[in-house]
Design a protein around this motif. Sequence first.
Motif, PDB file in Angstrom:
ATOM      1  N   PHE A  77       0.833  -1.205   0.000  1.00 34.77           N
ATOM      2  CA  PHE A  77       0.000   0.000   0.000  1.00 34.77           C
ATOM      3  C   PHE A  77       0.866   1.252   0.000  1.00 34.77           C
ATOM      4  O   PHE A  77       0.624   2.197  -0.753  1.00 34.77           O
ATOM      5  N   TYR A  78       1.899   1.280   0.846  1.00 30.71           N
ATOM      6  CA  TYR A  78       2.789   2.440   0.898  1.00 30.71           C
ATOM      7  C   TYR A  78       3.443   2.676  -0.461  1.00 30.71           C
ATOM      8  O   TYR A  78       3.420   3.797  -0.990  1.00 30.71           O
ATOM      9  N   VAL A  79       4.052   1.657  -1.010  1.00 31.22           N
ATOM     10  CA  VAL A  79       4.785   1.825  -2.269  1.00 31.22           C
ATOM     11  C   VAL A  79       3.845   2.223  -3.403  1.00 31.22           C
ATOM     12  O   VAL A  79       4.144   3.139  -4.178  1.00 31.22           O
ATOM     13  N   LEU A  80       2.709   1.564  -3.499  1.00 27.47           N
ATOM     14  CA  LEU A  80       1.753   1.921  -4.554  1.00 27.47           C
ATOM     15  C   LEU A  80       1.246   3.349  -4.376  1.00 27.47           C
ATOM     16  O   LEU A  80       1.184   4.121  -5.335  1.00 27.47           O
ATOM     17  N   SER A  81       0.886   3.719  -3.151  1.00 22.51           N
ATOM     18  CA  SER A  81       0.341   5.061  -2.932  1.00 22.51           C
ATOM     19  C   SER A  81       1.383   6.142  -3.150  1.00 22.51           C
ATOM     20  O   SER A  81       1.110   7.162  -3.787  1.00 22.51           O
ATOM     21  N   ILE A  82       2.607   5.946  -2.682  1.00 27.84           N
ATOM     22  CA  ILE A  82       3.644   6.974  -2.868  1.00 27.84           C
ATOM     23  C   ILE A  82       4.023   7.089  -4.339  1.00 27.84           C
ATOM     24  O   ILE A  82       4.302   8.181  -4.837  1.00 27.84           O
ATOM     25  N   THR A  83       3.992   5.980  -5.064  1.00 29.54           N
ATOM     26  CA  THR A  83       4.336   6.002  -6.490  1.00 29.54           C
ATOM     27  C   THR A  83       3.275   6.754  -7.290  1.00 29.54           C
ATOM     28  O   THR A  83       3.603   7.484  -8.220  1.00 29.54           O
ATOM     29  N   TRP A  84       2.015   6.606  -6.916  1.00 34.03           N
ATOM     30  CA  TRP A  84       0.933   7.303  -7.603  1.00 34.03           C
ATOM     31  C   TRP A  84       0.816   8.760  -7.162  1.00 34.03           C
ATOM     32  O   TRP A  84       0.582   9.653  -7.971  1.00 34.03           O
ATOM     33  N   ILE A  85       0.946   9.012  -5.857  1.00 32.29           N
ATOM     34  CA  ILE A  85       0.632  10.327  -5.297  1.00 32.29           C
ATOM     35  C   ILE A  85       1.780  11.325  -5.408  1.00 32.29           C
ATOM     36  O   ILE A  85       1.556  12.506  -5.693  1.00 32.29           O
ATOM     37  N   ALA A  86       3.013  10.892  -5.163  1.00 31.37           N
ATOM     38  CA  ALA A  86       4.140  11.824  -5.125  1.00 31.37           C
ATOM     39  C   ALA A  86       4.293  12.680  -6.380  1.00 31.37           C
ATOM     40  O   ALA A  86       4.583  13.874  -6.260  1.00 31.37           O
ATOM     41  N   PRO A  87       4.097  12.136  -7.589  1.00 29.84           N
ATOM     42  CA  PRO A  87       4.268  13.002  -8.762  1.00 29.84           C
ATOM     43  C   PRO A  87       3.263  14.159  -8.835  1.00 29.84           C
ATOM     44  O   PRO A  87       3.570  15.204  -9.396  1.00 29.84           O
TER      45      PRO A  87
END
Length: 146
Positions: A77-87
């Motif tokens: 969840f962390y990796v998927l969310s940070i990959t989608w949200i950070a940009p």
Amino acid sequence: MHHALIMLAAGIGIPILAALNARLGANIGAPAAAATVLFAVAFTCSAVVASVTGLGGFARLAGQPPHLFLAGALIAFYVLSITWIAPVFGVGNAVLFVLLGQMISSALIDQFGLFGARATGVSPLRLLGLATMALGLVLTQLGRDG
């Protein structure tokens, strides 16, 4: 002291992980694919370390309570969310909220001794420290564009 340095290095790595994987996801137009690649690299690294330090723990996995495996879903969840949200939200903003979440959950885990952790009460002084840290995190993001 070496434990603190290792955890400091891990903390330094979190925003770097976020920025690198967010960029990979944006570059290839597929954040889930970028996350999958990240997990493949992480699996390979973990497998190498496990093979060097000993594989005996794998034999004891079957007897473990199922809820302990939730950690894998949480990191996904962390990796998927940070990959989608950070940009779109910014690495700094994304990590700010990750850190706030970590502070809240770690205080609750310590307060109640959750998941087998040693219970360490959250005193008023510690609450003040947590609030000060939270304010500091917010202040680091205010006015950063101007």
